[in-house]
Scaffold this active site. Structure first.
Site, PDB file in Angstrom:
ATOM      1  N   GLY A  84       0.721  -1.206  -0.103  1.00 46.90           N
ATOM      2  CA  GLY A  84       0.085  -0.101   0.081  1.00 46.90           C
ATOM      3  C   GLY A  84       0.926   1.356   0.045  1.00 46.90           C
ATOM      4  N   GLY A  85       2.276   1.185   0.348  1.00 44.21           N
ATOM      5  CA  GLY A  85       2.881   2.270   0.149  1.00 44.21           C
ATOM      6  C   GLY A  85       2.963   3.384   1.170  1.00 44.21           C
ATOM      7  N   HIS A  86       2.400   2.762   2.548  1.00 40.00           N
ATOM      8  CA  HIS A  86       2.327   3.678   3.565  1.00 40.00           C
ATOM      9  C   HIS A  86       3.448   3.570   4.443  1.00 40.00           C
ATOM     10  CE1 HIS A  86      -1.723   3.934   2.037  1.00 40.00           C
ATOM     11  NE2 HIS A  86      -1.973   4.616   3.118  1.00 40.00           N
ATOM     12  N   HIS A 261      -9.676   5.922  22.960  1.00 36.56           N
ATOM     13  CA  HIS A 261      -8.519   6.462  22.767  1.00 36.56           C
ATOM     14  C   HIS A 261      -8.478   8.004  22.719  1.00 36.56           C
ATOM     15  CE1 HIS A 261      -8.811   6.992  18.068  1.00 36.56           C
ATOM     16  NE2 HIS A 261      -9.853   7.653  18.779  1.00 36.56           N
ATOM     17  N   ASN A 446       5.323  -0.784  12.586  1.00 38.91           N
ATOM     18  CA  ASN A 446       4.582  -0.396  11.582  1.00 38.91           C
ATOM     19  C   ASN A 446       4.906   1.475  11.691  1.00 38.91           C
ATOM     20  OD1 ASN A 446       3.792  -2.138   9.607  1.00 38.91           O
ATOM     21  ND2 ASN A 446       2.112  -2.675  10.710  1.00 38.91           N
ATOM     22  N   TYR A 447       5.136   1.874  12.817  1.00 39.98           N
ATOM     23  CA  TYR A 447       5.376   3.342  12.656  1.00 39.98           C
ATOM     24  C   TYR A 447       7.108   3.440  12.399  1.00 39.98           C
ATOM     25  CZ  TYR A 447       0.472   3.968  14.682  1.00 39.98           C
ATOM     26  OH  TYR A 447      -0.740   3.753  14.857  1.00 39.98           O
TER      27      TYR A 447
HETATM   28  P1  FDA Z   1       4.222  -0.642   2.299  1.00 40.05           P
HETATM   29  O1  FDA Z   1       4.044  -0.955   0.889  1.00 40.05           O
HETATM   30  O2  FDA Z   1       5.038   0.919   2.217  1.00 40.05           O
HETATM   31  O3  FDA Z   1       5.065  -1.539   3.087  1.00 40.05           O
HETATM   32  C1  FDA Z   1       5.646  -1.313   4.357  1.00 40.05           C
HETATM   33  C2  FDA Z   1       6.710  -2.164   4.427  1.00 40.05           C
HETATM   34  O4  FDA Z   1       6.415  -3.765   4.221  1.00 40.05           O
HETATM   35  C3  FDA Z   1       8.024  -2.161   3.435  1.00 40.05           C
HETATM   36  O5  FDA Z   1       9.087  -2.315   4.272  1.00 40.05           O
HETATM   37  C4  FDA Z   1       7.618  -2.945   2.554  1.00 40.05           C
HETATM   38  O6  FDA Z   1       8.722  -3.369   1.713  1.00 40.05           O
HETATM   39  C5  FDA Z   1       7.043  -4.139   3.248  1.00 40.05           C
HETATM   40  N1  FDA Z   1       6.206  -4.971   2.561  1.00 40.05           N
HETATM   41  C6  FDA Z   1       4.780  -4.558   2.115  1.00 40.05           C
HETATM   42  N2  FDA Z   1       4.290  -5.554   1.500  1.00 40.05           N
HETATM   43  C7  FDA Z   1       4.950  -6.767   1.446  1.00 40.05           C
HETATM   44  C8  FDA Z   1       4.839  -8.238   0.961  1.00 40.05           C
HETATM   45  N3  FDA Z   1       3.665  -8.190   0.712  1.00 40.05           N
HETATM   46  N4  FDA Z   1       5.640  -8.811   1.680  1.00 40.05           N
HETATM   47  C9  FDA Z   1       6.792  -8.342   1.954  1.00 40.05           C
HETATM   48  N5  FDA Z   1       7.192  -7.206   2.690  1.00 40.05           N
HETATM   49  C10 FDA Z   1       6.050  -6.257   2.209  1.00 40.05           C
HETATM   50  N6  FDA Z   1      -0.814   1.063  11.575  1.00 40.05           N
HETATM   51  C11 FDA Z   1      -1.644   0.498  12.510  1.00 40.05           C
HETATM   52  O7  FDA Z   1      -1.331  -0.231  13.171  1.00 40.05           O
HETATM   53  N7  FDA Z   1      -3.081   0.943  12.582  1.00 40.05           N
HETATM   54  C12 FDA Z   1      -3.413   2.005  12.047  1.00 40.05           C
HETATM   55  O8  FDA Z   1      -4.502   2.367  12.290  1.00 40.05           O
HETATM   56  C13 FDA Z   1      -2.547   2.703  10.954  1.00 40.05           C
HETATM   57  N8  FDA Z   1      -3.065   3.666  10.339  1.00 40.05           N
HETATM   58  C14 FDA Z   1      -2.201   4.123   9.471  1.00 40.05           C
HETATM   59  C15 FDA Z   1      -2.621   5.560   8.867  1.00 40.05           C
HETATM   60  C16 FDA Z   1      -1.645   6.188   7.876  1.00 40.05           C
HETATM   61  C17 FDA Z   1      -2.397   7.426   6.929  1.00 40.05           C
HETATM   62  C18 FDA Z   1      -0.680   5.652   7.610  1.00 40.05           C
HETATM   63  C19 FDA Z   1       0.481   6.348   6.425  1.00 40.05           C
HETATM   64  C20 FDA Z   1       0.073   4.399   8.355  1.00 40.05           C
HETATM   65  C21 FDA Z   1      -0.900   3.846   9.301  1.00 40.05           C
HETATM   66  N9  FDA Z   1      -0.447   2.805   9.787  1.00 40.05           N
HETATM   67  C22 FDA Z   1      -1.392   2.052  10.823  1.00 40.05           C
HETATM   68  C23 FDA Z   1       0.796   2.299   9.762  1.00 40.05           C
HETATM   69  C24 FDA Z   1       0.724   1.047   8.770  1.00 40.05           C
HETATM   70  O9  FDA Z   1       0.291  -0.137   9.186  1.00 40.05           O
HETATM   71  C25 FDA Z   1       2.208   0.720   8.134  1.00 40.05           C
HETATM   72  O10 FDA Z   1       2.646   1.870   7.548  1.00 40.05           O
HETATM   73  C26 FDA Z   1       2.169  -0.318   7.194  1.00 40.05           C
HETATM   74  O11 FDA Z   1       3.545  -1.068   7.025  1.00 40.05           O
HETATM   75  C27 FDA Z   1       1.731   0.116   5.934  1.00 40.05           C
HETATM   76  O12 FDA Z   1       1.543  -1.157   4.873  1.00 40.05           O
HETATM   77  P2  FDA Z   1       1.776  -0.885   3.292  1.00 40.05           P
HETATM   78  O13 FDA Z   1       1.575  -2.162   2.520  1.00 40.05           O
HETATM   79  O14 FDA Z   1       0.599   0.089   3.093  1.00 40.05           O
HETATM   80  O15 FDA Z   1       3.164  -0.234   3.058  1.00 40.05           O
END
Ligand code: FDA
Length: 506
Positions: A84-86, A261, A446-447
């Site tokens: 998801g790129g977050h 919260h 995750n943060y």
């Molecule tokens: P992204 O794609 O950027 O991946 C994050 C990391 O995981 C990277 O190191 C990536 O390489 C690795 N990765 C991703 N997909 C993978 C796969 N399929 N296999 C292996 N590695 C993989 N957290 C929480 O617990 N509760 C919450 O309510 C929130 N809310 C929230 C809101 C907003 C606006 C943001 C920006 C972030 C959150 N988060 C959160 C934090 C979120 O859980 C954390 O950023 C996650 O890692 C995001 O996952 P993505 O797949 O979107 O990120």
């Protein structure tokens, strides 16, 4: 980087001559920039000076992930996996070493089995797509994951993942029953084939150190037909400091059906007044009706003054819309939108609190926050089932003994302001040191926060990585390093916070 050879290798290994053009976007492609930027959340990493990938693979089938892994190793490029790129520090799409991105956006199916109360969800799905998929099949099943609908399943679940029902059901990672990964050898492994060590590591240790997890089998959990959301806002002039002091002692002890919260921000009460103050929003979700919630709060936290007027009954999926910032009366279809309506530059950090912060400590915190009005804090109560799950059950170690988690956040709108806000955030973190957990000062993976420490060179030692690793994983760090060493001995899946590989004993 020999792109032509890479593309030939990819065609050969993905066994479909026409799949290459559909699943690979190179720098020459007119859609390259928009594809790269589409899911980037933190504008700090959306600039032309950030190193960009040689190409982006957007697989539609696992064999294309296998091909990308095999060919990247053959051609000496690193891989970043993006769901998801977050990622807070952009680790899924920025690297100082030549790299490609495997972006899982096209692998996002959600298959719900209502009878067996489980689902297979692909990593490229967003949480919104997952919640929507569940809601289309059942009104009585939910899943304990985060509130932001554009977060990707892949990063979220592999790093833990909490939301409004985690005090009752634990983290997203606690509710995974099987998974499929492409490992460093390009092999597809399910739980049985990967073994319990890797299956343990990818449920909270972050996926990026171990391979590409492309699908998860998750347990779905019962939610009642009616839930209640509520909110009470108070400024410090309205006794918010005393309320928060009390909240610290109460919130983690509340019934597990109740999530309460506190979101803390800086406000200017009226347009005529220049004085900034602190406002605290006490809000939450109760898995039941108002008539059960009100006596529960009156008994445990009467000072909050919660009234019927501050409560709204709705279905669980409506509460998902509410916490995502949508109207609860709108269509759940909005959860399918994969892009955030607004993006900003941001820097975040996290802490865990194990003993109440004094009122003097809180007052000092308010003064710090007022220095940067673009800041806010989210205080998430622990307790409930989180205190019953052993620390070593998954890599996520922040269980019993934690009262609440703090997320510090500051956002801004232009690149020139970055240093000022980041420095302010570091100062805030220093201020908080005496009030939060120590030895180690715990943090939520995750943060992601690269200030905690990072791998600069490929062969980081165990001791060097412990600086950040113990903060995220405490005593689970050692096992994570062992699993990494056994599953990826060449350290192919390297990033700035991947686990180090232990050198063989002489
Ligand atoms: P992204 O794609 O950027 O991946 C994050 C990391 O995981 C990277 O190191 C990536 O390489 C690795 N990765 C991703 N997909 C993978 C796969 N399929 N296999 C292996 N590695 C993989 N957290 C929480 O617990 N509760 C919450 O309510 C929130 N809310 C929230 C809101 C907003 C606006 C943001 C920006 C972030 C959150 N988060 C959160 C934090 C979120 O859980 C954390 O950023 C996650 O890692 C995001 O996952 P993505 O797949 O979107 O990120």
């Amino acid at each position: 980087f020999d792109q032509v050879s890479f593309l030939q290798c990819f065609s050969l290994h993905s066994l479909q001559s026409n799949s290459t053009s559909l699943t690979i976007t190179t720098r020459n492609d007119p859609t390259y920039i928009s594809l790269l930027q589409s899911s980037i959340q933190n504008l700090r990493f959306l600039n032309t000076s950030s190193p960009s990938p040689q190409l982006i693979v957007t697989p539609v089938h696992p064999f294309q992930i296998q091909a990308a892994i095999v060919c990247s190793q053959k051609h000496g490029v690193h891989v970043r996996v993006r769901s998801g790129g977050h990622d807070y520090e952009g680790l899924s799409y920025v690297s100082q070493i030549p790299f490609i991105i495997i972006d899982l956006r096209n692998m996002r199916s959600v298959e719900v089995d209502v009878e067996k109360e489980c689902a297979w969800v692909e990593s490229g799905a967003t949480l919104g797509e997952l919640y929507y998929g569940i809601s289309q099949k059942s009104k009585f099943l939910g899943f304990p994951a985060g509130s932001c609908p554009t977060v990707g399943v892949g990063g979220h679940v592999s790093g833990g993942g909490f939301g409004t029902i985690f005090r009752k059901y634990g983290l997203a990672a606690d509710n995974v029953i099987d998974a499929k990964i492409v490992d460093v050898n390009g092999k597809i492994l399910d739980r049985k084939a990967m073994g319990e060590d890797i299956f343990w590591a990818i449920r909270g240790g972050g996926g990026a150190s171990f391979g590409v997890i492309f699908s998860w089998k998750i347990k779905l959990l019962p939610v009642p037909p009616t839930v209640t959301v509520f909110e009470v806002d108070k400024t410090i002039e309205e006794n918010a400091t005393m309320l928060l002091y009390k909240w610290q002692n109460v919130a983690h002890r509340l019934h597990e059906d109740l999530f309460l919260h506190a979101v803390i921000g800086v406000v200017t009460p009226s347009s005529t007044s220049a004085n900034k103050t602190i406002s605290i929003s006490f809000g939450g979700l109760y898995l039941g009706k108002i008539e059960r919630l009100l006596p529960l709060i009156r008994e445990t936290f009467p000072e909050l003054g919660l009234t019927r007027e501050s409560c709204t009954e709705m279905s669980w999926i409506q509460s998902v819309l509410y916490f995502a910032g949508f109207s609860q009366d709108g269509s759940p279809g909005v959860l399918l939108n994969r892009t955030q309506s607004s993006k900003s530059f941001f820097k975040a950090k996290s802490d865990y609190v194990t003993k109440p912060i004094s009122e003097t400590g809180l007052e000092g915190l308010w003064n710090k926050l007022i220095e940067d009005e673009a800041s806010y804090l989210i205080l998430t109560p622990y307790g409930g089932v989180m205190s019953q799950i052993p620390d070593s059950e998954t890599p996520f170690p922040h269980r019993r003994g934690n009262m609440y988690q703090i997320q510090y956040m500051v956002t801004w709108a232009s690149e020139e302001e970055s240093n000022q806000h980041i420095n302010w955030m570091r100062g805030l973190y220093d201020y908080m040191a005496p009030y939060v957990s120590s030895f180690p000062r715990a943090a939520y993976m995750n943060y992601r926060d690269l200030d905690l420490g990072r791998n600069y060179i490929v062969n980081t030692t165990y001791a060097q990585a412990s600086v950040w690793g113990l903060k995220y994983f405490k005593s689970n760090f050692r096992r994570l390093v062992k699993v990494k060493t056994a599953s990826d001995p060449t350290n192919f899946f390297w990033n700035e916070q991947s686990f180090p590989v232990l050198s063989p004993r002489r």
